[in-house]
Enzyme design. Sequence first.
Site, PDB file in Angstrom:
ATOM      1  N   LYS A  95     -52.858  87.621 -33.806  1.00 56.65           N
ATOM      2  CA  LYS A  95     -51.745  88.441 -33.335  1.00 56.65           C
ATOM      3  C   LYS A  95     -51.976  88.991 -31.929  1.00 56.65           C
ATOM      4  O   LYS A  95     -51.033  89.183 -31.167  1.00 56.65           O
ATOM      5  CB  LYS A  95     -51.486  89.594 -34.297  1.00 56.65           C
ATOM      6  CG  LYS A  95     -50.796  89.152 -35.570  1.00 56.65           C
ATOM      7  CD  LYS A  95     -50.272  90.351 -36.353  1.00 56.65           C
ATOM      8  CE  LYS A  95     -49.425  89.903 -37.535  1.00 56.65           C
ATOM      9  NZ  LYS A  95     -50.235  89.260 -38.605  1.00 56.65           N
ATOM     10  N   GLU A 117     -42.060  97.083 -35.319  1.00 53.96           N
ATOM     11  CA  GLU A 117     -42.022  97.366 -36.749  1.00 53.96           C
ATOM     12  C   GLU A 117     -43.192  96.619 -37.365  1.00 53.96           C
ATOM     13  O   GLU A 117     -43.687  95.630 -36.817  1.00 53.96           O
ATOM     14  CB  GLU A 117     -40.705  96.897 -37.374  1.00 53.96           C
ATOM     15  CG  GLU A 117     -40.682  95.459 -37.847  1.00 53.96           C
ATOM     16  CD  GLU A 117     -40.323  94.474 -36.747  1.00 53.96           C
ATOM     17  OE1 GLU A 117     -39.854  94.930 -35.683  1.00 53.96           O
ATOM     18  OE2 GLU A 117     -40.513  93.266 -36.942  1.00 53.96           O
ATOM     19  N   SER A 384     -56.300  82.018 -39.361  1.00 60.80           N
ATOM     20  CA  SER A 384     -55.538  82.963 -38.534  1.00 60.80           C
ATOM     21  C   SER A 384     -56.220  84.320 -38.406  1.00 60.80           C
ATOM     22  O   SER A 384     -56.005  85.044 -37.437  1.00 60.80           O
ATOM     23  CB  SER A 384     -54.137  83.137 -39.111  1.00 60.80           C
ATOM     24  OG  SER A 384     -54.208  83.478 -40.491  1.00 60.80           O
TER      25      SER A 384
HETATM   26  C1  LIG Z   1     -49.715  88.465 -39.594  1.00 63.70           C
HETATM   27  C2  LIG Z   1     -50.644  87.432 -40.062  1.00 63.70           C
HETATM   28  C3  LIG Z   1     -50.192  86.173 -40.497  1.00 63.70           C
HETATM   29  C4  LIG Z   1     -48.742  85.799 -40.607  1.00 63.70           C
HETATM   30  O1  LIG Z   1     -48.034  85.827 -39.419  1.00 63.70           O
HETATM   31  P1  LIG Z   1     -47.528  84.531 -38.672  1.00 63.70           P
HETATM   32  O2  LIG Z   1     -46.609  85.066 -37.657  1.00 63.70           O
HETATM   33  O3  LIG Z   1     -46.870  83.647 -39.660  1.00 63.70           O
HETATM   34  O4  LIG Z   1     -48.718  83.885 -38.073  1.00 63.70           O
HETATM   35  C5  LIG Z   1     -51.133  85.223 -40.859  1.00 63.70           C
HETATM   36  N1  LIG Z   1     -52.446  85.491 -40.832  1.00 63.70           N
HETATM   37  C6  LIG Z   1     -52.919  86.690 -40.448  1.00 63.70           C
HETATM   38  C7  LIG Z   1     -54.393  86.908 -40.453  1.00 63.70           C
HETATM   39  C8  LIG Z   1     -52.032  87.698 -40.044  1.00 63.70           C
HETATM   40  O5  LIG Z   1     -52.523  88.877 -39.654  1.00 63.70           O
END
Ligand SMILES: *Cc1c(COP(=O)(O)O)cnc(C)c1O
Length: 405
Positions: A95, A117, A384
């Site tokens: 993010k 938000e 992610s």
């Molecule tokens: C917020 C988040 C997601 C989901 O958000 P996307 O916009 O779909 O990438 C996925 N993995 C993690 C670790 C997150 O913090």
Amino acid sequence: MTKNYDPETAMQAGRYLDYGGQYLPEVLMPEINRVAAAYAKYKDDPDFLNEFHTLLREYAGRPSLLYYAKNMTADLGGAQIYLKREDLNHTGAHKINNVIGQALLAKRMGKTRLIAETGAGQHGVATATIAALFGMECEIFMGKMDTDRQRLNVYRMELLGAKVNAVTSGSMVLKDAVNAALQNYAARSDDTFYVMGSAVGPHPFPAMVHDFQSVISKESKAQLQDAIGQLPDYVVACVGGGSNAIGSFAEYIKDPSVHLIGCEAAGKGITTKQTAATMALGSTGIFHGMKSRFLQNHDGQIDSVYSISAGLDYPGVGPEHVALMDEGRAKYVPITDDEAVDAFEYIAKQEGIIAAIESCHAVAEVQKLAPTLSKNQVIICTLSGRGDKDVASIAKYRGIELNED
Ligand SMILES: *Cc1c(COP(=O)(O)O)cnc(C)c1O
């Protein structure tokens, strides 16, 4: 290769096939047009890009590693598996890439205040982080149900200097926080920039988030080239709103040999009501300033969604993903809580990596996919985020109470 869908043209127009657009109250249109004009002006500006990439390197810690998962590859006995390690970024997820980009644009526009938000609080924490770094004012809108559930993240945002506004309208969850944030944006657009948390919202946000997150696939493509001199056969990423997935896919959309797979949260299963599987079960609608695919009832009221993973608990998905699905360019699969929790334990034991439960939705798909492929095929799976935040809830899922106090 897809016939009707060209990502660059779509992004410029803010129309992904029939999805995307700008569906906002009249009062917000002049400001969103200013944001679109500013983004068009700076997106290819060398100074802007230089500042963005310098912060990614020096503050976020990029490039993130592309790690060859030797143990998983051997254990699953098929394709070669590489992990794109967004979990190693500062703040522990992808993010930060997007928030740095949007906050830089806000500064270029002369804004002094960031709002956002947040559902679980992860995007709120990322926004508060960059507001602290840039010395900007920051206010985060969060449904009261969520502030009660996620007290640790509320406290984190406050530590970082942000004000957290607990929204008490409606059912006091994410969709109500979206409405409250939009209202605040309309009232304060002279000094305020609305930081979008995923590849969602009105144009230009899906395009902007695509661009800022595409650093993931720009790096992975070069890193795999360096390592083994070839393209991947598959790229797998989890999908909430779709920002880490679009960033993971972006550089490969025009490489027809690369299969793109998004993994959404099925929750307790797509035959139950406790799910967030927008692709499997949703329909076209309008919410959050965009036309896209949502989980909604027959009157177009947004459904409440469920997943063990707070980050995938979003009732819609970004418009570009719906276009990629309709065109057959990307495939989206639902992964249940059970499968994701198994994957959480699996990757921890195999590779010594505690990955975010969101990311483990992608890992679960890799566990199914890899054994069906041959040894000369390659999968890149995006991790992610890191999973420290999830350890207590995974323990609870397994019936283990961790008494931390
Ligand atoms: C917020 C988040 C997601 C989901 O958000 P996307 O916009 O779909 O990438 C996925 N993995 C993690 C670790 C997150 O913090």
